[in-house]
Design a protein around this motif. Structure first.
Motif, PDB file in Angstrom:
ATOM      1  N   GLU A   1     -32.474 -82.699  -5.894  1.00 14.19           N
ATOM      2  CA  GLU A   1     -33.223 -83.512  -6.865  1.00 14.19           C
ATOM      3  C   GLU A   1     -34.457 -82.776  -7.376  1.00 14.19           C
ATOM      4  OE1 GLU A   1     -33.999 -87.554  -5.862  1.00 14.19           O
ATOM      5  OE2 GLU A   1     -32.057 -87.812  -4.885  1.00 14.19           O
ATOM      6  N   LYS A   2     -35.004 -81.894  -6.596  1.00  9.36           N
ATOM      7  CA  LYS A   2     -36.134 -81.083  -7.061  1.00  9.36           C
ATOM      8  C   LYS A   2     -35.592 -79.671  -7.230  1.00  9.36           C
ATOM      9  CE  LYS A   2     -40.707 -79.450  -5.604  1.00  9.36           C
ATOM     10  NZ  LYS A   2     -41.387 -79.587  -6.885  1.00  9.36           N
ATOM     11  N   THR A   3     -35.623 -79.181  -8.462  1.00  8.99           N
ATOM     12  CA  THR A   3     -34.987 -77.893  -8.742  1.00  8.99           C
ATOM     13  C   THR A   3     -35.943 -76.884  -9.352  1.00  8.99           C
ATOM     14  OG1 THR A   3     -34.287 -78.607 -10.954  1.00  8.99           O
ATOM     15  CG2 THR A   3     -32.748 -79.009  -9.138  1.00  8.99           C
ATOM     16  N   LYS A   4     -37.206 -77.261  -9.534  1.00 12.62           N
ATOM     17  CA  LYS A   4     -38.169 -76.353 -10.184  1.00 12.62           C
ATOM     18  C   LYS A   4     -39.425 -76.248  -9.336  1.00 12.62           C
ATOM     19  CE  LYS A   4     -35.756 -76.663 -14.111  1.00 12.62           C
ATOM     20  NZ  LYS A   4     -34.804 -75.637 -14.399  1.00 12.62           N
TER      21      LYS A   4
ATOM     22  N   ASP B   1     -36.922 -71.715 -11.337  1.00 14.52           N
ATOM     23  CA  ASP B   1     -35.898 -72.459 -10.617  1.00 14.52           C
ATOM     24  C   ASP B   1     -35.962 -72.215  -9.120  1.00 14.52           C
ATOM     25  OD1 ASP B   1     -34.031 -71.582 -13.403  1.00 14.52           O
ATOM     26  OD2 ASP B   1     -34.567 -73.635 -12.900  1.00 14.52           O
TER      27      ASP B   1
ATOM     28  N   GLY C   1     -19.339 -82.770 -10.866  1.00 21.46           N
ATOM     29  CA  GLY C   1     -19.891 -81.904 -11.907  1.00 21.46           C
ATOM     30  C   GLY C   1     -21.395 -81.829 -11.958  1.00 21.46           C
TER      31      GLY C   1
ATOM     32  N   ASN D   1     -23.773 -77.037  -7.922  1.00 18.30           N
ATOM     33  CA  ASN D   1     -23.095 -76.254  -6.895  1.00 18.30           C
ATOM     34  C   ASN D   1     -23.759 -76.407  -5.552  1.00 18.30           C
ATOM     35  OD1 ASN D   1     -20.863 -75.031  -8.144  1.00 18.30           O
ATOM     36  ND2 ASN D   1     -22.226 -73.647  -9.239  1.00 18.30           N
TER      37      ASN D   1
ATOM     38  N   THR E   1     -19.393 -72.907 -12.564  1.00 17.92           N
ATOM     39  CA  THR E   1     -20.239 -71.732 -12.489  1.00 17.92           C
ATOM     40  C   THR E   1     -21.565 -72.028 -13.150  1.00 17.92           C
ATOM     41  OG1 THR E   1     -20.344 -69.336 -12.836  1.00 17.92           O
ATOM     42  CG2 THR E   1     -19.506 -70.654 -14.676  1.00 17.92           C
ATOM     43  N   ASP E   2     -22.559 -71.231 -12.835  1.00 16.47           N
ATOM     44  CA  ASP E   2     -23.854 -71.312 -13.500  1.00 16.47           C
ATOM     45  C   ASP E   2     -23.934 -70.186 -14.517  1.00 16.47           C
ATOM     46  OD1 ASP E   2     -25.299 -72.173 -10.344  1.00 16.47           O
ATOM     47  OD2 ASP E   2     -24.767 -73.493 -12.003  1.00 16.47           O
TER      48      ASP E   2
ATOM     49  N   ARG F   1     -29.687 -70.126 -14.797  1.00 14.35           N
ATOM     50  CA  ARG F   1     -30.282 -70.994 -13.798  1.00 14.35           C
ATOM     51  C   ARG F   1     -30.305 -72.453 -14.268  1.00 14.35           C
ATOM     52  NH1 ARG F   1     -34.308 -67.962 -10.589  1.00 14.35           N
ATOM     53  NH2 ARG F   1     -33.189 -66.100  -9.915  1.00 14.35           N
ATOM     54  N   ARG F   2     -30.314 -72.662 -15.563  1.00 12.80           N
ATOM     55  CA  ARG F   2     -30.425 -74.032 -16.067  1.00 12.80           C
ATOM     56  C   ARG F   2     -29.107 -74.603 -16.563  1.00 12.80           C
ATOM     57  NH1 ARG F   2     -36.132 -74.083 -19.449  1.00 12.80           N
ATOM     58  NH2 ARG F   2     -37.400 -73.372 -17.718  1.00 12.80           N
TER      59      ARG F   2
ATOM     60  N   HIS G   1     -25.240 -75.229 -16.188  1.00 12.17           N
ATOM     61  CA  HIS G   1     -24.116 -75.288 -15.262  1.00 12.17           C
ATOM     62  C   HIS G   1     -22.910 -75.833 -16.017  1.00 12.17           C
ATOM     63  CE1 HIS G   1     -22.029 -76.050 -11.463  1.00 12.17           C
ATOM     64  NE2 HIS G   1     -21.684 -77.217 -11.970  1.00 12.17           N
TER      65      HIS G   1
ATOM     66  N   SER H   1     -17.670 -80.511 -18.263  1.00 13.74           N
ATOM     67  CA  SER H   1     -18.963 -80.700 -18.898  1.00 13.74           C
ATOM     68  C   SER H   1     -19.867 -79.509 -18.757  1.00 13.74           C
ATOM     69  CB  SER H   1     -19.643 -81.953 -18.344  1.00 13.74           C
ATOM     70  OG  SER H   1     -19.987 -81.777 -16.996  1.00 13.74           O
TER      71      SER H   1
ATOM     72  N   ASP I   1     -23.863 -78.821 -18.355  1.00 18.70           N
ATOM     73  CA  ASP I   1     -25.041 -79.542 -17.858  1.00 18.70           C
ATOM     74  C   ASP I   1     -26.243 -78.629 -17.996  1.00 18.70           C
ATOM     75  OD1 ASP I   1     -25.795 -81.241 -14.694  1.00 18.70           O
ATOM     76  OD2 ASP I   1     -27.089 -80.603 -16.335  1.00 18.70           O
TER      77      ASP I   1
ATOM     78  N   ARG J   1     -30.013 -78.389 -17.403  1.00 14.76           N
ATOM     79  CA  ARG J   1     -31.125 -79.074 -16.715  1.00 14.76           C
ATOM     80  C   ARG J   1     -32.427 -78.436 -17.162  1.00 14.76           C
ATOM     81  NH1 ARG J   1     -30.671 -81.336 -10.660  1.00 14.76           N
ATOM     82  NH2 ARG J   1     -32.611 -82.478 -10.606  1.00 14.76           N
ATOM     83  N   TRP J   2     -33.015 -78.999 -18.194  1.00 16.36           N
ATOM     84  CA  TRP J   2     -34.247 -78.459 -18.772  1.00 16.36           C
ATOM     85  C   TRP J   2     -35.406 -78.633 -17.793  1.00 16.36           C
ATOM     86  CZ3 TRP J   2     -38.047 -81.610 -21.814  1.00 16.36           C
ATOM     87  CH2 TRP J   2     -39.052 -80.801 -22.358  1.00 16.36           C
TER      88      TRP J   2
ATOM     89  N   ASP K   1     -36.664 -81.291 -14.188  1.00 17.50           N
ATOM     90  CA  ASP K   1     -36.122 -82.253 -13.226  1.00 17.50           C
ATOM     91  C   ASP K   1     -36.058 -83.646 -13.845  1.00 17.50           C
ATOM     92  OD1 ASP K   1     -37.537 -80.791 -10.207  1.00 17.50           O
ATOM     93  OD2 ASP K   1     -35.568 -80.563 -11.142  1.00 17.50           O
TER      94      ASP K   1
ATOM     95  N   HIS L   1     -34.402 -87.064 -13.035  1.00 20.64           N
ATOM     96  CA  HIS L   1     -34.934 -87.580 -11.774  1.00 20.64           C
ATOM     97  C   HIS L   1     -36.432 -87.736 -11.926  1.00 20.64           C
ATOM     98  CE1 HIS L   1     -31.197 -86.631  -9.570  1.00 20.64           C
ATOM     99  NE2 HIS L   1     -31.116 -85.620 -10.391  1.00 20.64           N
TER     100      HIS L   1
END
Lengths: 146, 420
Positions: free
Chosen positions: A53-56, A62, A100, A103, B70-71, B74-75, B77, B101, B103, B105-106, B108, B163
């Motif tokens: 949930e925390k990715t930064k 990252d 989805g 990872n 795969t990614d 880093r942002r 996916h 899809s 995704d 993720r700009w 959190d 989140h």
């Protein structure tokens, strides 16, 4: 027939209750990061990192999350930080994978591999057993904020 | 407004790649991760065919999926999952694109998704296709009935999610997505609307689908609340079958019909409490809207309101990493305002007067007590055993029980799953 099956299922349920046991690990655990990370973290922050949930980091970089999957430290991590059993934590990450959402974190089998991984990857975080702390300062120990 | 799925997905994917400022070459793409699962089950029921031909015992109960992800950076996916299932005459092992899809993720608190994305409907809709992710073989049918599975697992479209976190109020995640969906005629949702045996549908189109969900992890450790909404319209064409309903209305079998499901909404509220190895969950659902059917040639029209309600409570306990057990009690009413099924009893009496197998009052509800055991043999293997004591027949199909339905039935299910 249906009643026999019902009794069988209930018996299994009761047998599980009798023979259940809980995880109880008392070893310490040290969280480490790559030297370029400057953030301080609370236990809640660490938990959110390991739940994806925390990715930064605060600087926007990252977070690369890694997990030491040895016998003792990993179970202490699950019991004290994540508060889940191993099967449940595995299922949590499989849920993210199969829906989805992301990872699975990097799993490493030894403290040495973990230290090496953290050293080489900017923005990475992991944990090790305290008796495996390297003598040189190639990685950074996280001071946990209360 | 009908969404063109392909244009939406293309625009979304372009935005993702454009916003992804890092340059990525084929050589720099992290290795593609491949995961999958295979499940095989067995069903045996008593008194009624609860699912397909279950009274005779059936192995037509399996699922397979393979997942690539795969990614790209880093942002960003990306991933996709192919899925096939067989549950009686639903699925029939046809390989489908379960989801695919991108995704981005700009931050959190905000990310974007585009493609064929999972729908959030209740706590467990996103995981229901994958047996090893759930304790139960069959999730509470008041919310997660097998007939609705393929219709409400995914949509083609765009979405935004994130989140949020507050030291005082806990954590929250949200999702809003909009798009469309191709609905196959052999899926359970279509079967549900033809369960009275009065019509056959030949094509169907979901004009739009809107999905929104909020999940709040409260400041109380282990306590979370959730609310979701799925809103859609569906237009179908078909033919009447020889049935007393049409005779009663002055029509007959073999006439072309247009069926319109309007302003349909599925609204759920959920609560889950986790204390150590115990999980207690409860959910409530309301499914409402209108179904309007017109005989094209004569203009004869039937219109009725859909106002179904369902709720359940469940307990799951993990005794060890190897063994866990679960119990739930689920209730579903087809019509919240006529829970005793008096209208169906009357309609059934009319059908029986024409010599047809008719309904009874207990078609108005379905109550289900389920008990399950799950064994995690290893990280890759799971085995489940489950029993259901069912009262009522709201989700049982007349064409699977042509001689009529008993009020009570029992279903035994077992399933083995391998995942990698």
């Amino acid at each position: 027939m249906r009643f026999i099956i019902a009794i069988f299922l209930i018996s299994l349920f009761l047998a599980g209750m009798i023979f259940s046991n809980s995880l109880a690990q008392e070893k310490d655990i040290i969280f480490i990061t790559n030297k370029h990370v400057t953030d301080s973290l609370s236990l809640e922050d660490i938990k959110l990192i390991y739940l994806g949930e925390k990715t930064k980091w605060v600087n926007g970089e990252d977070i690369i999350c890694s997990i030491l999957k040895d016998e003792k430290t990993y179970y202490h991590f699950l019991d004290k930080i994540i508060k889940m059993k191993s099967a449940k934590y595995n299922r949590y990450w499989k849920t993210q994978l199969f829906t989805g959402k992301g990872n699975i974190p990097k799993f490493l089998k030894t403290n040495e591999k973990m230290i090496n991984f953290i050293f080489k990857n900017t923005g990475s975080i992991g944990f090790i057993s305290p008796d495996k702390l390297p003598a040189n300062n190639i990685i950074k120990i996280i001071q946990i904020r209360q | 407004m009908k969404i063109n799925n392909n244009i939406t997905n293309f625009i979304g994917l372009c935005l993702m790649i454009f916003l992804n400022t890092s340059t990525t070459t084929a050589e720099e793409i992290e290795s593609i991760k491949i995961h999958g699962f295979i499940s095989q089950g067995y069903l045996q029921s008593y008194e009624n065919n609860v699912i397909t031909d279950s009274k005779s015992g059936t192995f037509q109960f399996n699922e397979m999926g393979i997942n690539f992800s795969t990614d790209l950076s880093r942002r960003l996916h990306i991933g996709m999952q192919f899925f096939s299932r067989d549950l009686g005459d639903m699925g029939n092992d046809e390989i489908d694109l379960d989801w695919a899809s991108a995704d981005y993720r700009w931050k959190d608190y905000m990310g974007f998704i585009a493609g064929k994305n999972k729908i959030r409907n209740g706590l467990y809709s996103e995981t229901r296709d994958v047996d090893m992710l759930n304790t139960f073989i069959f999730l509470p049918n008041c919310l997660y009935h097998e007939s609705s599975r393929t219709t409400f697992t995914s949509l083609h479209g765009l979405g935004v999610y994130g989140h949020l976190r507050s030291d005082k109020f806990g954590r929250m995640n949200y999702l809003v997505q909009y798009g469309g969906k191709n609905v196959k005629l052999n899926n359970g949702f279509i079967k549900y609307f033809t369960r009275f045996g009065d019509r056959e549908l030949t094509d169907t189109d979901m004009k739009y689908i809107l999905n929104a969900g909020i999940k709040w992890n409260s400041p109380v450790d282990g306590l979370l609340f959730s609310g979701t909404l799925v809103s859609f319209d569906m237009l179908s064409h078909g033919k009447t079958l020889s049935h007393p309903l049409w005779l009663w209305l002055g029509g007959s079998g073999g006439q072309n019909i247009t069926q319109n499901l309007e302003n349909l909404g599925i609204f759920t509220l959920s609560c889950q409490y986790t204390w150590k190895d115990l999980i207690i969950a409860s959910e409530w659902l309301n499914f409402n809207g209108y179904i309007k059917t017109v005989i094209d040639s004569s203009g004869i029209c039937t219109e009725s309101k859909i106002d179904s309600i369902g709720y359940y409570i469940s307990l799951i306990y993990s005794f060890t990493d190897i063994f866990e057990a679960g119990l739930y009690y689920s209730i579903f009413y087809q019509d919240e305002n006529i829970k005793d099924g008096a209208n169906l009893q009357t309609f059934g009496d009319i059908m029986r007067s024409f010599g047809q197998v008719g309904f009874h009052d207990y078609n108005a509800w379905q109550k289900d007590i389920a008990l399950t055991t799950r064994f995690n043999i290893s990280e890759n293997w799971t085995i489940k055993l489950e029993g259901h004591f069912i009262d009522g027949t709201a989700f049982l199909f007349l064409h699977e029980n042509p001689e009529g339905m008993e009020k009570r039935s029992f279903l035994f299910a077992c399933k083995i799953t391998f995942s990698f």
